[in-house]
Write an enzyme that holds these catalytic residues in place. Structure first.
Site, PDB file in Angstrom:
ATOM      1  N   CYS A   1     -57.690 -33.209  31.536  1.00 59.95           N
ATOM      2  CA  CYS A   1     -56.334 -33.780  31.448  1.00 59.95           C
ATOM      3  C   CYS A   1     -55.980 -34.266  30.042  1.00 59.95           C
ATOM      4  O   CYS A   1     -54.802 -34.321  29.690  1.00 59.95           O
ATOM      5  CB  CYS A   1     -56.181 -34.930  32.434  1.00 59.95           C
ATOM      6  SG  CYS A   1     -56.483 -34.389  34.109  1.00 59.95           S
TER       7      CYS A   1
ATOM      8  N   HIS B   1     -49.561 -37.981  30.769  1.00 66.79           N
ATOM      9  CA  HIS B   1     -50.113 -36.918  31.604  1.00 66.79           C
ATOM     10  C   HIS B   1     -49.634 -37.150  33.032  1.00 66.79           C
ATOM     11  O   HIS B   1     -49.664 -38.277  33.528  1.00 66.79           O
ATOM     12  CB  HIS B   1     -51.636 -36.948  31.539  1.00 66.79           C
ATOM     13  CG  HIS B   1     -52.281 -36.158  32.627  1.00 66.79           C
ATOM     14  ND1 HIS B   1     -51.970 -34.837  32.853  1.00 66.79           N
ATOM     15  CD2 HIS B   1     -53.185 -36.498  33.583  1.00 66.79           C
ATOM     16  CE1 HIS B   1     -52.665 -34.404  33.878  1.00 66.79           C
ATOM     17  NE2 HIS B   1     -53.405 -35.389  34.344  1.00 66.79           N
TER      18      HIS B   1
ATOM     19  N   ASN C   1     -50.036 -32.009  39.425  1.00 62.47           N
ATOM     20  CA  ASN C   1     -50.865 -32.269  38.244  1.00 62.47           C
ATOM     21  C   ASN C   1     -51.285 -30.923  37.653  1.00 62.47           C
ATOM     22  O   ASN C   1     -52.076 -30.198  38.262  1.00 62.47           O
ATOM     23  CB  ASN C   1     -52.080 -33.102  38.679  1.00 62.47           C
ATOM     24  CG  ASN C   1     -53.009 -33.451  37.527  1.00 62.47           C
ATOM     25  OD1 ASN C   1     -52.949 -32.858  36.465  1.00 62.47           O
ATOM     26  ND2 ASN C   1     -53.893 -34.404  37.760  1.00 62.47           N
TER      27      ASN C   1
HETATM   28  N1  COA Z   1     -53.346 -35.543  53.551  1.00 65.41           N
HETATM   29  C1  COA Z   1     -53.521 -36.474  54.504  1.00 65.41           C
HETATM   30  N2  COA Z   1     -54.543 -37.356  54.508  1.00 65.41           N
HETATM   31  C2  COA Z   1     -55.414 -37.280  53.488  1.00 65.41           C
HETATM   32  C3  COA Z   1     -55.296 -36.345  52.457  1.00 65.41           C
HETATM   33  C4  COA Z   1     -54.215 -35.447  52.519  1.00 65.41           C
HETATM   34  N3  COA Z   1     -53.996 -34.504  51.588  1.00 65.41           N
HETATM   35  N4  COA Z   1     -56.316 -36.514  51.599  1.00 65.41           N
HETATM   36  C5  COA Z   1     -57.034 -37.538  52.054  1.00 65.41           C
HETATM   37  N5  COA Z   1     -56.503 -38.015  53.200  1.00 65.41           N
HETATM   38  C6  COA Z   1     -56.965 -39.102  54.060  1.00 65.41           C
HETATM   39  C7  COA Z   1     -58.404 -39.478  53.796  1.00 65.41           C
HETATM   40  O1  COA Z   1     -59.265 -38.626  54.542  1.00 65.41           O
HETATM   41  C8  COA Z   1     -58.456 -40.905  54.289  1.00 65.41           C
HETATM   42  O2  COA Z   1     -58.551 -40.902  55.700  1.00 65.41           O
HETATM   43  P1  COA Z   1     -59.448 -42.016  56.464  1.00 65.41           P
HETATM   44  O3  COA Z   1     -58.818 -43.336  56.087  1.00 65.41           O
HETATM   45  O4  COA Z   1     -59.276 -41.641  57.877  1.00 65.41           O
HETATM   46  O5  COA Z   1     -60.819 -41.837  55.903  1.00 65.41           O
HETATM   47  C9  COA Z   1     -57.063 -41.435  53.940  1.00 65.41           C
HETATM   48  O6  COA Z   1     -56.242 -40.287  53.735  1.00 65.41           O
HETATM   49  C10 COA Z   1     -57.056 -42.285  52.697  1.00 65.41           C
HETATM   50  O7  COA Z   1     -57.782 -41.621  51.684  1.00 65.41           O
HETATM   51  P2  COA Z   1     -58.017 -42.263  50.298  1.00 65.41           P
HETATM   52  O8  COA Z   1     -58.781 -41.283  49.448  1.00 65.41           O
HETATM   53  O9  COA Z   1     -58.591 -43.633  50.472  1.00 65.41           O
HETATM   54  O10 COA Z   1     -56.527 -42.386  49.801  1.00 65.41           O
HETATM   55  P3  COA Z   1     -55.973 -43.100  48.539  1.00 65.41           P
HETATM   56  O11 COA Z   1     -54.983 -44.098  48.939  1.00 65.41           O
HETATM   57  O12 COA Z   1     -57.060 -43.528  47.583  1.00 65.41           O
HETATM   58  O13 COA Z   1     -55.176 -41.919  47.826  1.00 65.41           O
HETATM   59  C11 COA Z   1     -55.401 -40.366  46.003  1.00 65.41           C
HETATM   60  C12 COA Z   1     -55.859 -40.750  47.403  1.00 65.41           C
HETATM   61  C13 COA Z   1     -56.215 -39.166  45.571  1.00 65.41           C
HETATM   62  C14 COA Z   1     -53.930 -39.952  46.081  1.00 65.41           C
HETATM   63  C15 COA Z   1     -55.579 -41.579  45.055  1.00 65.41           C
HETATM   64  O14 COA Z   1     -56.892 -42.050  45.118  1.00 65.41           O
HETATM   65  C16 COA Z   1     -55.253 -41.234  43.647  1.00 65.41           C
HETATM   66  O15 COA Z   1     -54.108 -41.055  43.305  1.00 65.41           O
HETATM   67  N6  COA Z   1     -56.267 -41.130  42.775  1.00 65.41           N
HETATM   68  C17 COA Z   1     -56.086 -40.674  41.419  1.00 65.41           C
HETATM   69  C18 COA Z   1     -56.129 -39.176  41.471  1.00 65.41           C
HETATM   70  C19 COA Z   1     -55.746 -38.529  40.184  1.00 65.41           C
HETATM   71  O16 COA Z   1     -54.750 -38.873  39.597  1.00 65.41           O
HETATM   72  N7  COA Z   1     -56.535 -37.537  39.755  1.00 65.41           N
HETATM   73  C20 COA Z   1     -56.281 -36.789  38.598  1.00 65.41           C
HETATM   74  C21 COA Z   1     -56.606 -37.585  37.388  1.00 65.41           C
HETATM   75  S1  COA Z   1     -56.308 -36.689  35.990  1.00 65.41           S
END
Ligand code: COA
Length: 332
Positions: free
Chosen positions: A114, A259, A289
């Site tokens: 990124c 980004h 992204n």
């Molecule tokens: N659709 C529906 N549910 C989903 C899912 C999807 N695409 N992906 C994950 N889940 C579920 C998980 O399985 C979890 O279920 P559970 O509670 O039954 O275990 C629930 O949603 C919550 O997951 P979690 O990973 O805790 O969600 P979160 O609130 O942390 O959000 C992200 C996930 C990835 C959106 C968040 O962590 C984030 O934005 N991280 C930064 C990612 C990023 O920017 N990456 C690139 C950097 S360059």
């Protein structure tokens, strides 16, 4: 004359196929509401099966060359940032050199995910300022859709990423009107495995096996919460560092081009810098992204939309896999 660097032209390209959150609902257990609430993404673009990462880059580069008024023979060096190269080696830089019909100029790849474009931008600035070259083409291009697992098992990352390319033509100038002011770059490899594709890798024996494909280690692994936690502190910190280097306050900036990782991260950056919505660019809703491509796509769009004019102060900033984080400040 003291040598400085300016942006002479910008271009971007998105493959035509739009994949909405509703399309993804047909492939995995997810929902438009979950994706929008967590990331701000509504749709992204996926390239056709016969398109490679450098094909996207060629389109973006041609647009940037046209914007700069350069011919292919004007390019003296190529810096290509990507995590999705056409080949394991050689890198995309040389493939682009050939496809664009450039001269036998230097070409290199940057593997910083990124932050790849910002790192490449800083390297190009150095190459120009030290007098090695007068005109450098910097590309960020990603073809991520083939590596996404478009199933419920892969949904945590599959919904976030998209394909696209952006390019910038950088050239020497006297700095009187426009110029790149400076850069800050950081990394902490302690977190390398928090956002990664681990296989195939030359540290592993065997180099590749059917088991690796089956156990998912050839796909993206992301600890989303850990990425999020670091991103919301490192992102604003590196922006404030590069601003402080040049005596610039957030309020002096016409635009921050972060980004495009996640709307919630962008919003946290905006709040920390105490800037209004319109001064922090966002297009994540339309493209997801696009990793190394996201900043040049966003900057190219922002200029086209008139959100950045010549003479404006602009900050480019990124956080991502590595972890790496970086920012560049420029007077456009
Ligand atoms: N659709 C529906 N549910 C989903 C899912 C999807 N695409 N992906 C994950 N889940 C579920 C998980 O399985 C979890 O279920 P559970 O509670 O039954 O275990 C629930 O949603 C919550 O997951 P979690 O990973 O805790 O969600 P979160 O609130 O942390 O959000 C992200 C996930 C990835 C959106 C968040 O962590 C984030 O934005 N991280 C930064 C990612 C990023 O920017 N990456 C690139 C950097 S360059």
């Amino acid at each position: 004359m003291t040598r400085f660097t300016r942006i002479a032209g910008l271009g971007h390209y998105l493959p035509p196929r739009v994949v909405t959150n509703h399309d993804l609902e047909q492939l995995m257990d997810t929902s438009d509401a979950w994706i929008q609430e967590r990331s701000g993404i509504r749709e992204r673009h996926f390239a056709a099966d016969d398109v490679g990462c450098t094909d996207l880059a060629v389109e973006a580069a041609r647009a940037a060359l046209a914007d700069a008024g350069w011919k292919p023979e004007d390019v003296q060096f190529v810096i290509f940032a990507t995590l999705s190269p056409d080949l394991y080696f050689p890198g995309n830089g040389v493939l682009l050199q050939h496809k664009l019909g450039l001269g036998e100029v230097g070409a290199m790849d940057i593997r910083n995910q990124c932050t790849g474009f910002v790192y490449g931008f800083a390297m190009a600035d150095g190459v120009i300022r030290m007098g090695t070259c007068d005109r450098v083409l910097v590309i960020g291009s990603e073809l991520q859709s083939p590596a996404l697992r478009l199933t419920t098992e892969g949904r945590d990352t599959a919904v976030l990423f998209g394909d696209g390319a952006g390019a910038a033509c950088l050239e020497v100038c006297d700095g009187s009107a426009s110029r790149v002011l400076g850069h800050r770059m950081h990394s902490n490899g302690k977190y390398a495995l928090e956002l990664t594709i681990q296989r195939p890798g030359a540290a592993n024996r065997p180099w590749i096996s059917n088991e690796m494909i089956e156990d998912g280690s050839c796909g993206i692994h992301m600890n989303g919460r850990e990425v999020f936690r670091h991103a919301i502190t490192k992102f604003p910190a590196v922006i404030l560092e590069v601003l402080a280097d040049h005596g610039v306050k957030p309020a002096d900036l016409a635009l921050v081009v972060p980004h495009q990782a996640n709307e919630r991260i962008t919003e946290a950056v905006r709040k920390r810098l105490d800037l209004p919505d319109e001064r922090v660019y966002s297009n994540i809703g339309r493209y997801g992204n696009t990793t190394a491509a996201s900043i040049p796509i966003a900057l190219s769009e922002a200029v086209t939309e008139g959100k950045v004019k010549r003479g404006d102060l602009v900050c480019l900033a990124s956080f991502g896999s590595g972890f790496t984080w970086a920012a560049s400040l420029l007077r456009y």
